[in-house]
Design a protein around this motif. Structure first.
Motif, PDB file in Angstrom:
ATOM      1  N   PHE A  68       0.842  -1.194   0.000  1.00 12.51           N
ATOM      2  CA  PHE A  68       0.000   0.000   0.000  1.00 12.51           C
ATOM      3  C   PHE A  68       0.879   1.246   0.000  1.00 12.51           C
ATOM      4  O   PHE A  68       1.918   1.289   0.651  1.00 12.51           O
ATOM      5  N   ASP A  69       0.425   2.260  -0.728  1.00 15.06           N
ATOM      6  CA  ASP A  69       1.153   3.521  -0.778  1.00 15.06           C
ATOM      7  C   ASP A  69       0.842   4.402   0.425  1.00 15.06           C
ATOM      8  O   ASP A  69       1.685   5.174   0.870  1.00 15.06           O
ATOM      9  N   VAL A  70      -0.390   4.300   0.926  1.00  9.19           N
ATOM     10  CA  VAL A  70      -0.845   5.121   2.048  1.00  9.19           C
ATOM     11  C   VAL A  70      -1.652   4.251   3.007  1.00  9.19           C
ATOM     12  O   VAL A  70      -2.464   3.427   2.569  1.00  9.19           O
ATOM     13  N   LEU A  80      -4.672   2.180  19.594  1.00  6.66           N
ATOM     14  CA  LEU A  80      -3.558   2.452  18.693  1.00  6.66           C
ATOM     15  C   LEU A  80      -2.566   1.302  18.636  1.00  6.66           C
ATOM     16  O   LEU A  80      -2.113   0.921  17.551  1.00  6.66           O
ATOM     17  N   GLU A  81      -2.221   0.728  19.776  1.00  4.41           N
ATOM     18  CA  GLU A  81      -1.221  -0.345  19.789  1.00  4.41           C
ATOM     19  C   GLU A  81      -1.672  -1.521  18.927  1.00  4.41           C
ATOM     20  O   GLU A  81      -0.892  -2.059  18.131  1.00  4.41           O
ATOM     21  N   GLY A  82      -2.925  -1.917  19.078  1.00  2.24           N
ATOM     22  CA  GLY A  82      -3.439  -3.013  18.264  1.00  2.24           C
ATOM     23  C   GLY A  82      -3.439  -2.664  16.790  1.00  2.24           C
ATOM     24  O   GLY A  82      -3.147  -3.519  15.935  1.00  2.24           O
ATOM     25  N   ALA A  83      -3.771  -1.416  16.482  1.00  2.00           N
ATOM     26  CA  ALA A  83      -3.795  -0.982  15.087  1.00  2.00           C
ATOM     27  C   ALA A  83      -2.391  -1.014  14.483  1.00  2.00           C
ATOM     28  O   ALA A  83      -2.217  -1.427  13.327  1.00  2.00           O
ATOM     29  N   LEU A  84      -1.395  -0.598  15.256  1.00  2.00           N
ATOM     30  CA  LEU A  84      -0.029  -0.586  14.741  1.00  2.00           C
ATOM     31  C   LEU A  84       0.478  -2.005  14.495  1.00  2.00           C
ATOM     32  O   LEU A  84       1.181  -2.260  13.509  1.00  2.00           O
ATOM     33  N   GLN A  85       0.123  -2.932  15.369  1.00  2.00           N
ATOM     34  CA  GLN A  85       0.484  -4.326  15.138  1.00  2.00           C
ATOM     35  C   GLN A  85      -0.148  -4.845  13.860  1.00  2.00           C
ATOM     36  O   GLN A  85       0.474  -5.586  13.083  1.00  2.00           O
ATOM     37  N   SER A  86      -1.383  -4.445  13.610  1.00  2.00           N
ATOM     38  CA  SER A  86      -2.109  -4.961  12.447  1.00  2.00           C
ATOM     39  C   SER A  86      -1.559  -4.427  11.132  1.00  2.00           C
ATOM     40  O   SER A  86      -1.663  -5.107  10.095  1.00  2.00           O
ATOM     41  N   MET A  96       3.309   5.716   3.170  1.00  2.00           N
ATOM     42  CA  MET A  96       3.011   6.874   4.012  1.00  2.00           C
ATOM     43  C   MET A  96       1.948   6.479   5.035  1.00  2.00           C
ATOM     44  O   MET A  96       0.876   5.980   4.658  1.00  2.00           O
ATOM     45  N   ILE A  97       2.228   6.683   6.307  1.00  2.00           N
ATOM     46  CA  ILE A  97       1.255   6.443   7.372  1.00  2.00           C
ATOM     47  C   ILE A  97       0.637   7.780   7.742  1.00  2.00           C
ATOM     48  O   ILE A  97       1.327   8.693   8.197  1.00  2.00           O
ATOM     49  N   TRP A  98      -0.675   7.880   7.553  1.00  2.00           N
ATOM     50  CA  TRP A  98      -1.402   9.144   7.707  1.00  2.00           C
ATOM     51  C   TRP A  98      -2.383   9.029   8.875  1.00  2.00           C
ATOM     52  O   TRP A  98      -3.443   8.457   8.734  1.00  2.00           O
ATOM     53  N   PRO A  99      -2.029   9.548  10.063  1.00  2.00           N
ATOM     54  CA  PRO A  99      -2.918   9.427  11.219  1.00  2.00           C
ATOM     55  C   PRO A  99      -3.976  10.527  11.250  1.00  2.00           C
ATOM     56  O   PRO A  99      -3.692  11.687  10.966  1.00  2.00           O
ATOM     57  N   LEU A 100      -5.192  10.138  11.611  1.00  2.00           N
ATOM     58  CA  LEU A 100      -6.287  11.093  11.808  1.00  2.00           C
ATOM     59  C   LEU A 100      -6.800  11.011  13.241  1.00  2.00           C
ATOM     60  O   LEU A 100      -7.990  11.165  13.492  1.00  2.00           O
ATOM     61  N   LEU A 101      -5.901  10.758  14.177  1.00  2.00           N
ATOM     62  CA  LEU A 101      -6.274  10.612  15.575  1.00  2.00           C
ATOM     63  C   LEU A 101      -6.337  11.971  16.262  1.00  2.00           C
ATOM     64  O   LEU A 101      -5.726  12.937  15.815  1.00  2.00           O
ATOM     65  N   ASN A 102      -7.055  12.018  17.369  1.00  2.00           N
ATOM     66  CA  ASN A 102      -7.067  13.211  18.209  1.00  2.00           C
ATOM     67  C   ASN A 102      -5.794  13.277  19.032  1.00  2.00           C
ATOM     68  O   ASN A 102      -5.186  12.257  19.351  1.00  2.00           O
ATOM     69  N   GLY A 103      -5.405  14.491  19.397  1.00  2.00           N
ATOM     70  CA  GLY A 103      -4.277  14.655  20.299  1.00  2.00           C
ATOM     71  C   GLY A 103      -2.948  14.766  19.584  1.00  2.00           C
ATOM     72  O   GLY A 103      -2.875  15.085  18.392  1.00  2.00           O
ATOM     73  N   PHE A 104      -1.876  14.476  20.323  1.00  2.00           N
ATOM     74  CA  PHE A 104      -0.525  14.631  19.801  1.00  2.00           C
ATOM     75  C   PHE A 104       0.365  13.438  20.145  1.00  2.00           C
ATOM     76  O   PHE A 104       1.322  13.161  19.441  1.00  2.00           O
ATOM     77  N   ARG A 105       0.025  12.734  21.197  1.00  2.00           N
ATOM     78  CA  ARG A 105       0.881  11.654  21.701  1.00  2.00           C
ATOM     79  C   ARG A 105       1.130  10.576  20.644  1.00  2.00           C
ATOM     80  O   ARG A 105       2.210   9.965  20.601  1.00  2.00           O
ATOM     81  N   HIS A 106       0.160  10.336  19.775  1.00  2.00           N
ATOM     82  CA  HIS A 106       0.299   9.257  18.796  1.00  2.00           C
ATOM     83  C   HIS A 106       1.468   9.483  17.844  1.00  2.00           C
ATOM     84  O   HIS A 106       2.063   8.514  17.362  1.00  2.00           O
ATOM     85  N   LEU A 107       1.841  10.749  17.600  1.00  2.00           N
ATOM     86  CA  LEU A 107       2.982  11.006  16.724  1.00  2.00           C
ATOM     87  C   LEU A 107       4.273  10.495  17.347  1.00  2.00           C
ATOM     88  O   LEU A 107       5.140   9.955  16.658  1.00  2.00           O
ATOM     89  N   GLU A 116      10.682   7.448  10.721  1.00  2.00           N
ATOM     90  CA  GLU A 116      10.019   8.750  10.693  1.00  2.00           C
ATOM     91  C   GLU A 116       9.649   9.161   9.272  1.00  2.00           C
ATOM     92  O   GLU A 116       8.669   9.881   9.061  1.00  2.00           O
ATOM     93  N   GLU A 117      10.412   8.670   8.287  1.00  2.00           N
ATOM     94  CA  GLU A 117      10.128   9.000   6.894  1.00  2.00           C
ATOM     95  C   GLU A 117       8.779   8.437   6.440  1.00  2.00           C
ATOM     96  O   GLU A 117       8.187   8.919   5.462  1.00  2.00           O
ATOM     97  N   ASN A 118       8.296   7.389   7.116  1.00  2.00           N
ATOM     98  CA  ASN A 118       7.014   6.796   6.745  1.00  2.00           C
ATOM     99  C   ASN A 118       5.823   7.627   7.214  1.00  2.00           C
ATOM    100  O   ASN A 118       4.700   7.415   6.747  1.00  2.00           O
ATOM    101  N   ILE A 119       6.054   8.569   8.130  1.00  2.00           N
ATOM    102  CA  ILE A 119       4.944   9.240   8.804  1.00  2.00           C
ATOM    103  C   ILE A 119       4.696  10.614   8.202  1.00  2.00           C
ATOM    104  O   ILE A 119       5.627  11.400   8.012  1.00  2.00           O
ATOM    105  N   ILE A 120       3.446  10.890   7.908  1.00  2.00           N
ATOM    106  CA  ILE A 120       3.039  12.249   7.565  1.00  2.00           C
ATOM    107  C   ILE A 120       2.064  12.716   8.646  1.00  2.00           C
ATOM    108  O   ILE A 120       1.538  11.913   9.419  1.00  2.00           O
ATOM    109  N   GLY A 121       1.846  14.018   8.705  1.00  2.00           N
ATOM    110  CA  GLY A 121       0.928  14.553   9.703  1.00  2.00           C
ATOM    111  C   GLY A 121      -0.498  14.547   9.188  1.00  2.00           C
ATOM    112  O   GLY A 121      -0.751  14.528   7.973  1.00  2.00           O
ATOM    113  N   GLY A 122      -1.438  14.557  10.115  1.00  2.00           N
ATOM    114  CA  GLY A 122      -2.833  14.588   9.705  1.00  2.00           C
ATOM    115  C   GLY A 122      -3.774  14.848  10.862  1.00  2.00           C
ATOM    116  O   GLY A 122      -3.435  14.642  12.029  1.00  2.00           O
TER     117      GLY A 122
END
Length: 309
Positions: A68-70, A80-86, A96-107, A116-122
């Motif tokens: 997958f590209d995104v 979040l932990e379960g989602a990251l394992q999956s 590119m991993i594009w998070p749409l979560l609330n808050g800031f801690r998930h970054l 870090e190159e895999n992560i974009i903000g969202g």
């Protein structure tokens, strides 16, 4: 461009559905129960911006799939932990991993888990919920999702993503200041969810109460003082802007955290109010509003056998 949406709930299902509506190659990574719902009834969205009834592609954790590209993450923070394992098997070098979560801690969590190159903000602005049949109900005039490089650069990949997202029946917005935007959204959602859960009320009666405007503004200012002490580059007048936004909301508007409390399910207290409260403690900043709000949420969690959905 191939896109994987983690879950097909109120947020991921909505934005993924809008992309599917356009004809983008979208797959949903879902649990068995949700997969059966989607196979039997399709992805159904009832929205003030137009309804959708589509047949999506789905996979479950561990299923083989082409790269997958995104990957769009829109889970609750406590999932979040379960989602990251999956998603680990589906993250390639250029994904590119594009998070749409609330808050800031998930970054911080994402940076520790992946390159870090895999992560974009969202982030996103939307009011949605799932009904008992799994239909996504979307009621807010605003239905926007922001994305951008953490550095703020307009890279080739982010512009390609912007092209893929264009022309959909929702607002996908490329931001050159996604970190600032994330802090701004974090302040807003923490304040709005905090005051509505404390008062057990939609926003209308709160803001019309004699001290309501002052309470809301002072809560935003308290959060802002902590963010600035932590080095967040936020606008000087963001608290006043947020109050203006609150005053433009419908009288009956409830925060998603308040709706979760009414359902007796888990809330994101630690990830929203708790995280910024902890930062305030580290900097020696008194945060009496946050302290009361966070304590209220923790009492709710301790006195209710909340369902971890």
């Amino acid at each position: 461009m191939r896109i994987l949406v983690v879950g097909a709930g109120a947020v991921g299902g909505y934005f993924g559905g809008r992309l599917l509506e356009k004809g983008v190659d979208v797959t949903f990574l879902v649990r068995e129960h949700r997969q059966k719902q989607l196979q039997q009834h399709g992805l159904r969205i009832e929205s003030v911006h137009g309804n959708i009834n589509a047949t999506p592609k789905t996979i479950q954790t561990g299923d083989e799939a082409s790269p997958f590209d995104v990957i769009i993450l829109s889970t609750k923070q406590y999932h979040l932990e379960g989602a990251l394992q999956s998603i680990e098997p589906y993250v390639q070098q250029d994904t590119m991993i594009w998070p749409l979560l609330n808050g800031f801690r998930h970054l911080e969590v994402l940076k520790q888990r992946f390159n870090e190159e895999n992560i974009i903000g969202g982030l996103c602005f939307i009011e949605t919920t799932l009904d008992h049949n799994g239909t996504i109900i979307q009621t807010s005039p605003r239905h926007a999702a922001l994305f951008g490089e953490l550095s703020g650069e307009k890279t080739e990949r982010i512009e390609k993503l912007a092209e893929v997202l264009s022309g959909t029946k929702t607002n996908f917005i490329l931001s050159e200041h996604i970190i600032r935007d994330t802090w701004h959204k974090y302040m807003f959602i923490t304040g709005l969810s905090g005051i509505t859960t404390l008062m057990r009320s939609p926003i209308g009666p709160i803001r019309e109460e004699k001290n309501g405007q002052k309470l809301i503004l002072n809560l935003f200012k308290e959060i802002g003082s902590v963010m600035r002490a932590n080095g967040a580059q936020i606008d000087d007048d963001i608290e006043e802007k947020h109050l203006e936004t609150v005053n433009q909301m419908t009288y009956e508007m409830k925060s998603s955290m308040q709706r979760d409390m009414e359902k007796g399910i888990q809330v994101e207290a630690d990830q929203l109010q708790g995280y910024i409260y902890e930062i305030g403690q580290e900097h020696g900043i008194e945060t009496p509003f946050l302290e009361v709000i966070y304590s209220n949420l923790k009492v709710y969690e301790s006195q209710n056998k909340v369902k971890n959905l």
